[in-house]
Write a protein that holds these residues in place. Sequence first.
Motif, short mmCIF file in Angstrom:
data_model
loop_
_atom_site.label_atom_id
_atom_site.label_comp_id
_atom_site.label_asym_id
_atom_site.label_seq_id
_atom_site.Cartn_x
_atom_site.Cartn_y
_atom_site.Cartn_z
N GLU A 142 0.87 -1.17 0.00
CA GLU A 142 0.00 0.00 0.00
C GLU A 142 0.91 1.22 0.00
O GLU A 142 1.84 1.31 0.81
N LEU A 143 0.66 2.14 -0.93
CA LEU A 143 1.49 3.34 -0.97
C LEU A 143 0.64 4.58 -1.08
O LEU A 143 -0.45 4.56 -1.64
N HIS A 144 1.14 5.65 -0.49
CA HIS A 144 0.44 6.93 -0.46
C HIS A 144 1.25 7.94 -1.27
O HIS A 144 2.45 8.08 -1.06
N ILE A 145 0.55 8.63 -2.20
CA ILE A 145 1.26 9.53 -3.11
C ILE A 145 0.61 10.91 -3.15
O ILE A 145 -0.55 11.08 -2.75
N VAL A 146 1.38 11.86 -3.66
CA VAL A 146 0.90 13.19 -3.99
C VAL A 146 1.08 13.33 -5.50
O VAL A 146 2.14 13.00 -6.04
N VAL A 147 0.02 13.78 -6.19
CA VAL A 147 0.07 13.90 -7.65
C VAL A 147 0.02 15.36 -8.07
O VAL A 147 -0.36 16.24 -7.30
N GLU A 148 0.37 15.59 -9.34
CA GLU A 148 0.28 16.92 -9.92
C GLU A 148 -1.16 17.20 -10.32
O GLU A 148 -1.92 16.28 -10.62
N ASN A 149 -1.53 18.47 -10.35
CA ASN A 149 -2.87 18.87 -10.75
C ASN A 149 -3.11 18.55 -12.22
O ASN A 149 -2.21 18.70 -13.05
N GLY A 150 -4.31 18.08 -12.54
CA GLY A 150 -4.70 17.88 -13.93
C GLY A 150 -4.35 16.54 -14.53
O GLY A 150 -4.61 16.31 -15.70
N VAL A 151 -3.76 15.63 -13.75
CA VAL A 151 -3.43 14.32 -14.31
C VAL A 151 -4.66 13.41 -14.26
O VAL A 151 -5.56 13.60 -13.45
N ASN A 152 -4.68 12.43 -15.13
CA ASN A 152 -5.74 11.43 -15.14
C ASN A 152 -5.45 10.43 -14.03
O ASN A 152 -4.55 9.60 -14.15
N LEU A 153 -6.19 10.54 -12.93
CA LEU A 153 -5.89 9.72 -11.75
C LEU A 153 -5.95 8.22 -12.01
O LEU A 153 -5.03 7.50 -11.60
N PRO A 154 -6.98 7.68 -12.67
CA PRO A 154 -6.98 6.23 -12.92
C PRO A 154 -5.78 5.78 -13.76
O PRO A 154 -5.19 4.73 -13.48
N ALA A 155 -5.40 6.57 -14.74
CA ALA A 155 -4.26 6.20 -15.60
C ALA A 155 -2.95 6.24 -14.81
O ALA A 155 -2.12 5.33 -14.94
N VAL A 156 -2.76 7.26 -13.99
CA VAL A 156 -1.55 7.37 -13.18
C VAL A 156 -1.47 6.22 -12.18
O VAL A 156 -0.42 5.58 -12.02
N CYS A 157 -2.58 5.92 -11.51
CA CYS A 157 -2.58 4.83 -10.51
C CYS A 157 -2.34 3.48 -11.17
O CYS A 157 -1.60 2.65 -10.63
N ARG A 158 -2.93 3.25 -12.33
CA ARG A 158 -2.71 2.00 -13.05
C ARG A 158 -1.24 1.86 -13.44
O ARG A 158 -0.63 0.80 -13.31
N SER A 159 -0.65 2.96 -13.89
CA SER A 159 0.77 2.97 -14.26
C SER A 159 1.64 2.64 -13.05
O SER A 159 2.60 1.86 -13.15
N ILE A 160 1.33 3.23 -11.90
CA ILE A 160 2.09 2.98 -10.67
C ILE A 160 1.97 1.51 -10.26
O ILE A 160 2.96 0.87 -9.92
N MET A 161 0.75 0.98 -10.30
CA MET A 161 0.54 -0.42 -9.92
C MET A 161 1.39 -1.36 -10.77
O MET A 161 2.05 -2.26 -10.25
N ASN A 162 1.35 -1.15 -12.08
CA ASN A 162 2.13 -2.00 -12.99
C ASN A 162 3.62 -1.85 -12.78
O ASN A 162 4.36 -2.84 -12.73
N GLU A 163 4.09 -0.62 -12.63
CA GLU A 163 5.52 -0.36 -12.47
C GLU A 163 6.05 -0.93 -11.15
O GLU A 163 7.10 -1.56 -11.11
N VAL A 164 5.32 -0.71 -10.07
CA VAL A 164 5.74 -1.22 -8.75
C VAL A 164 5.78 -2.74 -8.75
O VAL A 164 6.75 -3.35 -8.32
N ARG A 165 4.74 -3.37 -9.28
CA ARG A 165 4.69 -4.83 -9.32
C ARG A 165 5.88 -5.38 -10.13
O ARG A 165 6.57 -6.29 -9.69
N TYR A 166 6.15 -4.77 -11.28
CA TYR A 166 7.24 -5.22 -12.14
C TYR A 166 8.61 -5.03 -11.48
O TYR A 166 9.42 -5.94 -11.41
N VAL A 167 8.87 -3.83 -10.97
CA VAL A 167 10.19 -3.49 -10.42
C VAL A 167 10.48 -4.30 -9.15
O VAL A 167 11.59 -4.81 -8.97
N VAL A 168 9.49 -4.45 -8.26
CA VAL A 168 9.71 -5.21 -7.03
C VAL A 168 9.99 -6.67 -7.36
O VAL A 168 10.94 -7.28 -6.83
N THR A 169 9.20 -7.26 -8.25
CA THR A 169 9.40 -8.67 -8.62
C THR A 169 10.74 -8.87 -9.32
O THR A 169 11.46 -9.82 -9.04
#
Length: 116
Positions: free
Chosen positions: A70-97
């Motif tokens: 579980e991670l807590h983030i601060v995002v920039e104004n105007g970003v597409n939140l679902p797209a950013v979160c999906r990107s983070i989920m995929n990147e974190v899963r890949y990099v940790v594994t």
Amino acid sequence: MIQFKSELGEISVSSAVFSNITGMAATNCFGVKGMAYRSMTDGLVHLLRREAMSKGVSITYHDDNSISIELHIVVENGVNLPAVCRSIMNEVRYVVTKNTGVQVRAVDVCVDSMIL
């Protein structure tokens, strides 16, 4: 802590390793300003410095040697939140594994604040 055993010995991987890898992977994603930490004293959300990113990450260990993050983030104004979160989920899963060999069961992203 996760332990790997073989005939050559034992390797232990601590929560700090998973937290640091997660923080680095998440903050490298587009639209992420940084990791967040909610203060218990004043209840405000604080943007963490790079050396304290692990405070914004929580690791849960499972019996099958997998983890949930579980991670807590601060995002920039105007970003597409679902797209950013999906990107983070995929990147974190890949990099940790990739870096630890541990299966990531779940990645939960909490957007605590948006910076204008």
